[in-house]
Design an enzyme around this catalytic site. Structure first.
Site, PDB file in Angstrom:
ATOM      1  N   GLU A 121       0.060  -1.211   5.699  1.00  0.00           N
ATOM      2  CA  GLU A 121       1.138  -0.808   6.612  1.00  0.00           C
ATOM      3  C   GLU A 121       1.090   0.683   6.885  1.00  0.00           C
ATOM      4  O   GLU A 121       1.361   1.138   8.011  1.00  0.00           O
ATOM      5  CB  GLU A 121       2.491  -1.197   6.007  1.00  0.00           C
ATOM      6  N   GLU A 122       0.752   1.472   5.872  1.00  0.00           N
ATOM      7  CA  GLU A 122       0.793   2.921   5.999  1.00  0.00           C
ATOM      8  C   GLU A 122      -0.244   3.467   6.975  1.00  0.00           C
ATOM      9  O   GLU A 122      -0.115   4.600   7.454  1.00  0.00           O
ATOM     10  CB  GLU A 122       0.599   3.585   4.631  1.00  0.00           C
ATOM     11  N   ASP A 152       7.935   3.717  -1.484  1.00  0.00           N
ATOM     12  CA  ASP A 152       7.529   3.214  -0.170  1.00  0.00           C
ATOM     13  C   ASP A 152       6.184   2.526  -0.339  1.00  0.00           C
ATOM     14  O   ASP A 152       5.149   3.173  -0.312  1.00  0.00           O
ATOM     15  CB  ASP A 152       7.444   4.385   0.803  1.00  0.00           C
ATOM     16  N   ASP A 183       0.824  -1.206   0.000  1.00  0.00           N
ATOM     17  CA  ASP A 183       0.000   0.000   0.000  1.00  0.00           C
ATOM     18  C   ASP A 183       0.859   1.258   0.000  1.00  0.00           C
ATOM     19  O   ASP A 183       2.007   1.253   0.453  1.00  0.00           O
ATOM     20  CB  ASP A 183      -0.954   0.011   1.194  1.00  0.00           C
TER      21      ASP A 183
END
Length: 406
Positions: free
Chosen positions: A174-175, A140, A79
């Site tokens: 994760e973000e 990222d 993500d």
């Protein structure tokens, strides 16, 4: 063998922005588009791989070294951050970067400048991948995803490469701090793992912030302003007052290294009511707990001044500093250091001013330090990625595998 740059460009073309307001997992169904792609690519390479209902891709590559090597895992998240759009990413490739300002073609007059981002000059002569100024890039953590998949492809195409049993994992969300909420460490089956989710070349991290979220609601009282004296409670102003009670020098823009912070990340309000949110961070657990106390004290002050229930607070711990869980297995850090040196990379052990899936996984019984994936200026239109960083990160993965198979 597909070049790592081409692989990365394929992955960033898929919009995988997670959604903090969602209560599902994955938080956004579009994350599954890349997760399915990764599962299918693994299966096409002959690697056993699954995608479960929560969006976790897990894969296993059997050992071929004939030795009693530990099972090593490599993990990355798919993500991208809610901070900026990840839809319609149009990467720019700058070959042999000369150190000058880089025009971001999607926004006339917008430049990525060494005067503002001096780290650019550390990558003169390299190939840089930037945004066009309209979206984030997605390094990222799609750089980490590409590095892991590049390694898998290398192993499949080079059966002479000796390795122990390897575990591959890709996660959603994760973000937004929910990347491993339902991750089954036992099913994953690794003894130790690494997240490929760090920044510039050489970064190696095994300690991170303790983290919490704080959501505050202010219930005001709206009265016609012509007749408001002694009656109106303006929620906007009360929210501003509460924010002013927090220490100014503990905002992100005034902190570095091990210093923690209070960071206001959203605000929505009217006279009648206001909602705003913070993230609270500190490497030191005692200071982290004290920051939460300070936040509660600010809310209590507002309620004492304006009436009980005017301000309500919901505090939620998100993750903790993984150092205490990794240090007893320090060989995972030492092995990464040696693997970097073998790749011609100077290791830089430093604390993460953030968090990774590895922080929570370490507390779930899977020691999991974090290795550089190569990108810089994450979460916004100024994000960029040196191709050479990706290539070296992939080499570090292979070296770790080799070291554990000896």
């Amino acid at each position: 063998m597909e070049k790592i740059l081409d692989r990365f460009l394929r992955y960033v073309s898929v919009d995988t922005q997670s959604c903090e307001e969602s209560e599902t997992q994955p938080s956004a169904a579009k994350e599954l588009n890349l997760l399915r792609m990764l599962r299918d690519e693994l299966l096409a390479m002959g690697v056993e791989a699954t995608l479960d209902e929560y969006g976790y891709v897990m894969a296993t590559i059997p050992a071929n070294c004939g030795c009693d090597a530990p099972k090593i895992g490599f993990i990355a998240h798919v993500d991208t951050a809610p901070d900026a759009s990840g839809c319609g990413v149009k990467p720019q490739i700058i070959s042999d970067y000369d150190g000058s300002d880089i025009a971001l073609a999607g926004v006339p007059g917008l430049f990525l400048k060494p005067s503002e981002f001096p780290e650019l000059l550390l990558h003169k002569g390299q190939t840089l991948i930037t945004t066009d100024g309209t979206t984030l890039l997605g390094a990222d953590d799609k750089a980490g995803v590409a590095e892991i998949m590049d390694t898998v492809q290398y192993i499949v195409e080079h059966p002479e490469f000796k390795h122990g049993e390897l575990k591959i994992g890709f996660t959603p969300d994760e973000e937004i701090g929910r990347g491993v909420d339902k991750f089954d460490v036992g099913k994953f089956g690794a003894d130790y793992a690494y997240t490929m989710d760090g920044g510039d070349e050489g970064e190696l991290e095994f300690e991170n912030f303790n983290a919490a979220s704080a959501k505050i609601h202010i219930q005001g009282r709206n009265v016609h302003p012509g007749y408001a004296k002694g009656k109106m409670l303006n929620a906007i102003l009360i929210a501003q007052e509460l924010n002013s009670l927090l220490p100014v020098d503990q905002r992100p823009e005034f902190t570095a290294d091990y210093e923690g912070f209070f960071h206001i990340i959203s605000f929505k309000g009217s006279v009648e009511e206001a909602d705003f949110a913070y993230i609270i961070r500190d490497h030191d657990r005692a200071k982290f707990e004290q920051k939460k106390v300070v936040m509660q004290q600010c809310v209590d002050f507002i309620n004492a001044r304006y009436g009980e229930g005017v301000a309500t607070l919901v505090l939620r711990d998100q993750y903790y500093n993984m150092r205490e869980m990794v240090e007893p297995h320090y060989h995972v850090v030492g092995t990464a250091v040696k693997a970097m040196e073998m790749a011609g990379v100077k290791p830089r052990i430093q604390p993460i001013r953030g968090g990774t899936d590895g922080a929570r996984l370490s507390f779930m019984g899977l020691p999991c330090p974090n290795i550089f994936a190569g990108g810089l200026n994450f979460h916004g239109k100024m994000e960029f990625l040196p191709l050479e960083n990706m290539e070296k990160a992939a080499a570090v993965i292979r070296n770790i595998i080799t070291l554990y198979a000896q």
